[in-house]
Scaffold this motif. Structure first.
Motif, mmCIF file in Angstrom:
data_model
loop_
_atom_site.group_PDB
_atom_site.id
_atom_site.type_symbol
_atom_site.label_atom_id
_atom_site.label_comp_id
_atom_site.label_asym_id
_atom_site.label_seq_id
_atom_site.Cartn_x
_atom_site.Cartn_y
_atom_site.Cartn_z
ATOM 1 N N LYS A 186 0.810 -1.208 0.000
ATOM 2 C CA LYS A 186 0.000 0.000 0.000
ATOM 3 C C LYS A 186 0.847 1.263 0.000
ATOM 4 O O LYS A 186 0.349 2.346 -0.227
ATOM 5 C CB LYS A 186 -0.935 -0.005 1.217
ATOM 6 C CG LYS A 186 -1.999 -1.104 1.154
ATOM 7 C CD LYS A 186 -2.948 -1.014 2.324
ATOM 8 C CE LYS A 186 -4.018 -2.082 2.218
ATOM 9 N NZ LYS A 186 -4.968 -2.029 3.354
ATOM 10 N N TYR A 187 2.134 1.117 0.309
ATOM 11 C CA TYR A 187 3.040 2.246 0.269
ATOM 12 C C TYR A 187 4.137 1.968 -0.744
ATOM 13 O O TYR A 187 4.434 0.810 -1.034
ATOM 14 C CB TYR A 187 3.665 2.493 1.654
ATOM 15 C CG TYR A 187 2.654 2.867 2.704
ATOM 16 C CD1 TYR A 187 2.100 4.139 2.738
ATOM 17 C CD2 TYR A 187 2.236 1.944 3.651
ATOM 18 C CE1 TYR A 187 1.166 4.489 3.697
ATOM 19 C CE2 TYR A 187 1.303 2.279 4.625
ATOM 20 C CZ TYR A 187 0.771 3.558 4.637
ATOM 21 O OH TYR A 187 -0.154 3.896 5.580
ATOM 22 N N PRO A 188 4.793 3.016 -1.294
ATOM 23 C CA PRO A 188 5.897 2.775 -2.239
ATOM 24 C C PRO A 188 7.007 1.968 -1.577
ATOM 25 O O PRO A 188 7.405 2.250 -0.453
ATOM 26 C CB PRO A 188 6.370 4.195 -2.593
ATOM 27 C CG PRO A 188 5.197 5.072 -2.296
ATOM 28 C CD PRO A 188 4.501 4.450 -1.127
ATOM 29 N N TYR A 189 7.481 0.938 -2.268
ATOM 30 C CA TYR A 189 8.541 0.114 -1.710
ATOM 31 C C TYR A 189 9.881 0.620 -2.220
ATOM 32 O O TYR A 189 9.959 1.402 -3.168
ATOM 33 C CB TYR A 189 8.346 -1.353 -2.086
ATOM 34 C CG TYR A 189 8.156 -1.601 -3.561
ATOM 35 C CD1 TYR A 189 9.246 -1.659 -4.425
ATOM 36 C CD2 TYR A 189 6.889 -1.772 -4.097
ATOM 37 C CE1 TYR A 189 9.083 -1.880 -5.770
ATOM 38 C CE2 TYR A 189 6.706 -2.009 -5.449
ATOM 39 C CZ TYR A 189 7.806 -2.068 -6.273
ATOM 40 O OH TYR A 189 7.638 -2.289 -7.612
ATOM 41 N N GLU A 190 10.955 0.140 -1.594
ATOM 42 C CA GLU A 190 12.290 0.566 -2.007
ATOM 43 C C GLU A 190 12.921 -0.424 -2.975
ATOM 44 O O GLU A 190 13.402 -0.043 -4.018
ATOM 45 C CB GLU A 190 13.167 0.756 -0.767
ATOM 46 C CG GLU A 190 12.758 1.957 0.085
ATOM 47 C CD GLU A 190 13.756 2.237 1.179
ATOM 48 O OE1 GLU A 190 14.735 1.477 1.294
ATOM 49 O OE2 GLU A 190 13.564 3.213 1.915
ATOM 50 N N VAL A 191 12.891 -1.719 -2.632
ATOM 51 C CA VAL A 191 13.518 -2.715 -3.493
ATOM 52 C C VAL A 191 12.624 -3.960 -3.552
ATOM 53 O O VAL A 191 12.178 -4.449 -2.517
ATOM 54 C CB VAL A 191 14.920 -3.115 -2.985
ATOM 55 C CG1 VAL A 191 15.489 -4.231 -3.854
ATOM 56 C CG2 VAL A 191 15.851 -1.916 -2.988
ATOM 57 N N ALA A 192 12.349 -4.429 -4.756
ATOM 58 C CA ALA A 192 11.643 -5.694 -4.943
ATOM 59 C C ALA A 192 12.406 -6.495 -5.988
ATOM 60 O O ALA A 192 12.769 -5.968 -7.039
ATOM 61 C CB ALA A 192 10.209 -5.446 -5.401
ATOM 62 N N GLU A 193 12.652 -7.774 -5.712
ATOM 63 C CA GLU A 193 13.463 -8.589 -6.614
ATOM 64 C C GLU A 193 12.842 -9.970 -6.781
ATOM 65 O O GLU A 193 12.382 -10.586 -5.821
ATOM 66 C CB GLU A 193 14.884 -8.727 -6.061
ATOM 67 C CG GLU A 193 15.826 -9.492 -6.987
ATOM 68 C CD GLU A 193 17.269 -9.440 -6.532
ATOM 69 O OE1 GLU A 193 18.000 -10.426 -6.780
ATOM 70 O OE2 GLU A 193 17.661 -8.420 -5.933
ATOM 71 N N LYS A 194 12.822 -10.446 -8.026
ATOM 72 C CA LYS A 194 12.346 -11.793 -8.362
ATOM 73 C C LYS A 194 13.396 -12.474 -9.223
ATOM 74 O O LYS A 194 13.856 -11.906 -10.214
ATOM 75 C CB LYS A 194 11.016 -11.718 -9.116
ATOM 76 C CG LYS A 194 10.483 -13.081 -9.531
ATOM 77 C CD LYS A 194 9.180 -12.956 -10.320
ATOM 78 C CE LYS A 194 9.402 -12.424 -11.700
ATOM 79 N NZ LYS A 194 8.179 -12.469 -12.549
ATOM 80 N N ASP A 226 12.168 9.175 -2.433
ATOM 81 C CA ASP A 226 12.773 10.495 -2.645
ATOM 82 C C ASP A 226 13.851 10.497 -3.718
ATOM 83 O O ASP A 226 14.752 11.325 -3.697
ATOM 84 C CB ASP A 226 13.364 10.998 -1.329
ATOM 85 C CG ASP A 226 14.406 10.043 -0.767
ATOM 86 O OD1 ASP A 226 14.477 8.896 -1.279
ATOM 87 O OD2 ASP A 226 15.138 10.410 0.158
ATOM 88 N N ALA A 227 13.784 9.555 -4.666
ATOM 89 C CA ALA A 227 14.808 9.518 -5.726
ATOM 90 C C ALA A 227 14.197 8.887 -6.972
ATOM 91 O O ALA A 227 13.077 8.397 -6.961
ATOM 92 C CB ALA A 227 16.030 8.730 -5.259
ATOM 93 N N ASP A 228 14.976 8.910 -8.081
ATOM 94 C CA ASP A 228 14.488 8.325 -9.329
ATOM 95 C C ASP A 228 14.275 6.822 -9.177
ATOM 96 O O ASP A 228 15.058 6.123 -8.529
ATOM 97 C CB ASP A 228 15.497 8.582 -10.458
ATOM 98 C CG ASP A 228 15.490 10.026 -10.907
ATOM 99 O OD1 ASP A 228 14.474 10.702 -10.668
ATOM 100 O OD2 ASP A 228 16.487 10.474 -11.486
ATOM 101 N N TRP A 229 13.254 6.319 -9.820
ATOM 102 C CA TRP A 229 12.983 4.885 -9.831
ATOM 103 C C TRP A 229 13.825 4.204 -10.902
ATOM 104 O O TRP A 229 14.097 4.776 -11.966
ATOM 105 C CB TRP A 229 11.506 4.628 -10.104
ATOM 106 C CG TRP A 229 10.602 5.008 -8.967
ATOM 107 C CD1 TRP A 229 10.926 5.747 -7.870
ATOM 108 C CD2 TRP A 229 9.225 4.663 -8.826
ATOM 109 N NE1 TRP A 229 9.841 5.890 -7.051
ATOM 110 C CE2 TRP A 229 8.779 5.238 -7.610
ATOM 111 C CE3 TRP A 229 8.337 3.937 -9.595
ATOM 112 C CZ2 TRP A 229 7.478 5.098 -7.151
ATOM 113 C CZ3 TRP A 229 7.043 3.794 -9.141
ATOM 114 C CH2 TRP A 229 6.614 4.361 -7.936
ATOM 115 N N VAL A 230 14.226 2.949 -10.626
ATOM 116 C CA VAL A 230 15.058 2.183 -11.555
ATOM 117 C C VAL A 230 14.497 0.767 -11.676
ATOM 118 O O VAL A 230 14.230 0.113 -10.664
ATOM 119 C CB VAL A 230 16.530 2.121 -11.087
ATOM 120 C CG1 VAL A 230 17.341 1.217 -12.015
ATOM 121 C CG2 VAL A 230 17.142 3.516 -11.038
#
Length: 303
Positions: A27-35, A93-97
């Protein structure tokens, strides 16, 4: 007093638990997600009779398919490995990658010889009158790299014998920094060494162009051979790309007004929007509310 303090502590714990649950649910923006998904398949088959195999694999923007059927004898060694790695970094607070890396690797050594085959079943009718399989050999293999717009296709039909060594390697990599880089590469390779006895062989390669995709391809190969052949093919396509494009900020005219908006965006806003950006619509609204001679409106910022 102790009851109040205890109640507040319980409320804080419940609030922290709820926040953690919301983060888990996304429900909130996450920082890192990996699969990272991998699959390994190995096979060794020898025998005689009727056989049919179907193999399909997809990893990211890659797809592989292999189909075989016929009657007779078969000696087959097959190894396949696939990997799909997706990594998304979305700090607040930064660009998404976004980074995607996928691979499909196939190696096969296959010898097939056609012959009719009878198969008795049970103790009833089909034990006395067995089933007869009489199918010439067919084999179809293709690899598609949608990231690069590449397709490679190999097919053998109506063959009396096939002795083939096949290697396939397909890779694709995608990197997107939301402001301003798009970068990637699509790599496809098919290597074949084979002997085909009295059959039909087809090879096809298609590389999409940048303007009309597959309708006007950049590379197109279409080959057919009828009879008995020894064939060696090594086909490789490597398609890198990179785009650096700084996107316009939302409402880019805030600092300079209507005159500084790019012409392409002006078309999107429409001519009727000019008054919003040069503030002339506010002057018209003020004149309508207070009259054209009113020089002291109640809101100074409207002046």
């Amino acid at each position: 007093m102790k009851r109040i303090i205890l109640l507040l502590a319980v409320m804080v714990i419940i609030g922290l638990s709820s926040a953690q649950e919301d983060l888990t649910l996304g429900k909130y923006p996450y920082e890192v997600a990996e699969k990272n998904v991998t699959f390994n398949f190995e096979q060794d088959v020898q025998g005689s009779g009727y056989f049919m195999t179907y193999r399909y694999a997809k990893a990211g923007a890659l797809a592989f398919k292999d189909y075989v059927h016929g009657s007779g004898s078969i000696d087959n060694e097959f190894v396949m490995f696939t990997q799909e790695l997706d990594k998304n970094t979305h700090p607040i607070d930064a660009d998404w990658v976004d980074e995607d890396v996928s691979c499909i690797s196939v190696k096969e050594d296959n010898v097939m010889v056609y012959s009719p085959y009878q198969f008795a079943i049970g103790t009833g009718y089909y034990a006395v009158d067995p089933l007869v399989f009489d199918s010439l050999l067919k084999e179809k293999t293709w690899i598609k790299n949608y990231r690069a717009g590449t397709s490679m296709h190999h097919e053998v039909e109506y063959a009396h014998g096939i002795d083939k060594e096949l290697e396939i390697l397909a890779k694709e990599k995608y990197f997107h920094q939301y402001d301003p880089v798009y970068e990637g590469v699509g790599y496809s390779q098919m290597k074949i060494t084979e002997h085909v006895d009295n059959g039909k062989v087809h090879f096809g390669v298609l590389q999409a162009s940048s303007d009309r995709a597959y309708k006007n391809p950049a590379i197109e190969i279409d080959e057919d051979y009828f009879g008995t052949y020894d064939i060696t093919k090594n086909m490789t396509l490597n398609v890198p790309y990179k785009l650096v494009q700084k996107s316009e900020d939302w409402l880019p005219c805030c600092s300079g007004g209507w005159a500084d908006i790019p012409a392409g965006l002006k078309k999107g806003f429409g001519a009727s929007a000019e008054g919003i950006f040069d503030c002339s619509c506010l002057k018209k609204a003020r004149a309508g509310m207070y009259g054209p001679t009113d020089v002291n409106p109640p809101f100074k910022e409207w002046a």
